[in-house]
Each structure stands twice: as C-alpha cells, then as structure tokens.
Design an enzyme around this catalytic site. Sequence first.
Site, mmCIF file in Angstrom:
data_model
loop_
_atom_site.group_PDB
_atom_site.id
_atom_site.type_symbol
_atom_site.label_atom_id
_atom_site.label_comp_id
_atom_site.label_asym_id
_atom_site.label_seq_id
_atom_site.Cartn_x
_atom_site.Cartn_y
_atom_site.Cartn_z
ATOM 1 N N GLU A 257 -10.072 1.223 0.518
ATOM 2 C CA GLU A 257 -8.657 1.608 0.549
ATOM 3 C C GLU A 257 -8.218 1.477 1.999
ATOM 4 O O GLU A 257 -8.494 2.358 2.815
ATOM 5 C CB GLU A 257 -8.528 3.050 0.018
ATOM 6 C CG GLU A 257 -7.184 3.327 -0.603
ATOM 7 C CD GLU A 257 -6.147 3.676 0.438
ATOM 8 O OE1 GLU A 257 -5.509 2.731 0.964
ATOM 9 O OE2 GLU A 257 -5.973 4.857 0.718
ATOM 10 N N CYS A 291 -0.963 5.537 4.689
ATOM 11 C CA CYS A 291 -1.184 4.115 4.449
ATOM 12 C C CYS A 291 -0.059 3.488 3.630
ATOM 13 O O CYS A 291 0.182 2.287 3.737
ATOM 14 C CB CYS A 291 -2.539 3.901 3.779
ATOM 15 S SG CYS A 291 -2.736 4.854 2.273
#
Length: 483
Positions: A257, A291
């Site tokens: 990720e 993110c």
Amino acid sequence: MESTKQMPRYPGELPLFIGGAWEPVGTRRTREVVNPATGAVIGQLPEARPADVTAALDAARAFRGWRDRPPEERGAVLRRAAALLRERVEPVATAATIEEGKTLAEMRAEVHMAAAILDWYAEEARRVYGRLLPRRGSGQRILVSREPVGPVAGFAPWNFPVVNPVRKVAAALAAGCSCVLKAAEEAPASALAVAHALEDAGLPPGVLSVLFGDPPEISRQLLASPVIRAVTFTGSITVGKRLASMATDTMKRTTMELGGHAPVVVLDDADVELASAHSVAAKSLNAGQVCVSPTRFYVQSGVYRSFVDAFVDRIKRIEVGDGMAEGTTMGPLAHSRRPDAVRALVDDAVRRGARLLAGGAAIDRPGYFWEPTVLVDVPREARVMNEEPFGPIAVLTEVSTVEEAIAEANRLPYGLAGYAFTDSARAARRLADELEVGMVGLNTFAISRPEAPFGGIKESGHGSEEGIEGLDGFLVTKSIHES
Ligand code: NAD
C-alpha cells in the site's frame, strides 16, 4: 477485563512486545519520541537488536496453534480487542495525538475506525470458504481449500498510528497467520496500545510481536528469514519497491500500500459549495499526510474561479495548532523531516512561476507546523505536480474538458485514489471507468470503510486491505484430489 501491563503513556519509556513479553529498554540503544506540536522529547524507545528480531521470528512459530483454532475463536479475540480499544478511546487517542500530531477529534475517530476493522475481520474469519469441484469420475472428489500462508511481516507507518497497525494485522490474524509488526518509531505508543488490546483480548503469546528500531536493518532480517511467508507494507513507493524486491528472493507474498497523488476532477455541473467544503476538509485531514489526500485539483473553466475563491476562503479558516487544543482543526506535520520536504516542493513550484494563494511557509513556533497552502499556475514539470507532497498542499488547475481532466489525472505513475465532483450521472460513470486508480470517490472523499477493499494500482502498489479482498494476501490455495 484485567490489563496485563500498563498502557504505554507519555512521558515515559516504551517497550518492545516480543513473544508475549513486554521488553523494556534495558541495555538496548534508544531513540527519542517527539511531540510534533511542541518539539519536546516525550519518550524513549528501545531499538530491537538482531537477537530481538530472531526472538520475534521464533515466537511467530505460534502460527501453528493459532491456525488450528476454530475461526470463531480467532474472531472472538479480534472482537474483544475492538471492544477494548473503544473502552480505551481516550487514553489511546490522547497518546496517539501527542506522538503523531493530528487533532484529538480525528484521533478518536481513528480509534473507532480501527475497532471497526477488527470487528469486520472478526466476522470474516469464518467466511474463508473453499470449493468442491464437479466430479470427473465416480469416486473422485476435488476440494479446493484456502489456508493461512504462515507468519507475516507487517510494516506500519506513522500517519495513522492506530489504524495502520490494525490494517497490517487484523486480516492476517483473522486468516490464522501470526505477525511480526515493525511499527512506526515516530508513533510507537499507538501500535503498542493495539498490541495491548489484542493481548488483553486473549491473543496467545507469540502470535503478534511488535518491534521498533532501524527500519532497513529490521526489514532486511525479517525479509531474509524463511519463517516469514508474506509481507504487508504501507509507506513510500521507493521503500515499497525495495521490500518487494527483497521479498522476491524468497518468493514471499506481498501486499503493497504505497504512495498516491490523488487527482480531483471538478466539472462545470458540480455543486461548488459542496465540492470546496469537502475538498478543504479532506486536504486538512492529518495535515495532508494521508496517502489518499486530494492534491491535484482539475477544475473545469465554468466553475474554476468560483471554486478557487471558495476553496481559498475555506482553507484560510483552518485553525492550525496543537492537536490537543480545543478549536484546532489541523495539527502539525508529524516529524522533523516533513517541513523540509514540503518546503522543497513549494519553493520549487514558486521558482517555476506558480502563484501562492494561501500559506506556503512554516509557522514560526515550536513544533513542525505548516500553513495550509494553495498553489495555482503550477507548471506540469514542477516537482509538486509529480511527487507526493504528503503535506497540506493543494494545486488548483483549470481545464476545459473532461477529456483533458482525465488525461491529466492519469498522467502520473501513481494510481491510488481519484475523486470527481459532478451532478451528471453519465460523467460520473465515465470518470469512475477511466480514472486509473484503485479507489474512486464520486462527490465524496469518504473511501475508507472496513467492508470495502482499499489499495492502489500502477506504482501505488498491489493487493487490498479491508474488505473480503483483504484476506487474499494471507491465504494460499491448495487443491486436494481424492479418489
Ligand atoms: P520515510 O521514507 O523516511 O519513511 C516512511 C515509512 O517507511 C516510515 O514509517 C519508515 O519507518 C518506513 N521505512 C523506511 N525505510 C524502511 C525500510 N527499509 N524497511 C521498512 N520500513 C521502512 O519517509 P517519511 O518522511 O517518514 O514519510 C514520507 C513519505 O512516506 C511520504 O512521501 C509517503 O510516500 C510515505 N508514506 C506513505 C504512507 C501511506 O499511507 N502510504 C504513510 C506514511 C508515509
């Protein structure tokens, strides 16, 4: 439920958690934990030695016993841990805010999110189904079973200090794996609070260990070990690629990720008030250190001016301050490296002709505060248009058509999240289809839910966390042929 050990609290010394034992600093090297809102040292953290990593790997052999527990029992442990985190929301959120910086309100919500993820996987633990294939001949049977992959190495960064450790371990534990978690040195008390809740909930010793120390050193040792069968990492693309390549040497499974550079397309038919309000709220979340934070706004000509005005007006109303203080709506950057990284991107953009409509500088006070920043007229070559800012910077760009917006949105190698604001169902469908990302938000930035897969494509990584897909990284498939 009795706590076996005091919750880590600041100021103080923090432990490692290895094989069910809370290991104090002792003779280990230490590193300082700093409150980013004041710059003050609030804790001492022991650094794991190679022998500590070896001990955690040995302890992870508890995998066999945990795998053999009925899924309902594994689920019950996760569910109890969720309840304990909810009970402990105030001390956990307080410690997390003091070490990471985001506002206490955000941190409370994060603790509840972490509990929700644990609850979700408590349920999913019992839905790891296999298949029975059609018979090829009499007396023959083929079963397909899904089994836990084995001990997992997880790497959790500091930006969601409670949710990230939970994302790394919840699905793995539900699947029947054991975990060695290298959590963030910048925000260690939060990860330890998660381990503490799991221990108090009845997780057997060794099924989870939590280490801190020198990240490259620890990751090298964990990834070289044949004990570890899968790796789950959240962090930068650069580090993710390094870990993925090390994992290849021993063919470990990986869930990556990684970073993002999220585009937001705002079309002429969008509700400008709604789009600007949601955009500023999403941008200021954790001071942009998210993110999936929206960064590149591509706004169609008809609403460009009104969107810019509304966005700038709202962003100037953000109250930057200590996350523990009443009234603060955005905290500091999380550690001393971040202001320099953000400054480099802003200065580069301005040097190349960009205009600052808000912010653009550090705030002159102790701690690592940065003004919410809006840039316009930013050339495509500017670093901020190509590198993840991981800070409170928004770049607003005018576009003429939806085609132009999609082309710009897809220009980068990132592919994590993308957003669009439009009242047209047809345009929304087209954007959902054509944005090259793992997650699309249509008239919303709320894209992280325990039941929905969270993850990227392109260089933003592979594999999902959350959702039923979150289990896939921790399961292997076996076909069993009977005759
Ligand atoms: P950094 O690269 O110094 O560290 C990022 C994280 O990776 C830290 O938690 C660190 O401990 C870990 N790390 C670094 N080297 C490692 C290694 N060899 N093995 C294992 N872990 C390692 O950067 P930073 O200033 O702390 O964070 C900023 C950058 O990190 C951002 O630009 C962003 O791309 C990335 N990041 C991403 C996320 C995310 O949610 N995807 C979260 C935090 C940071």
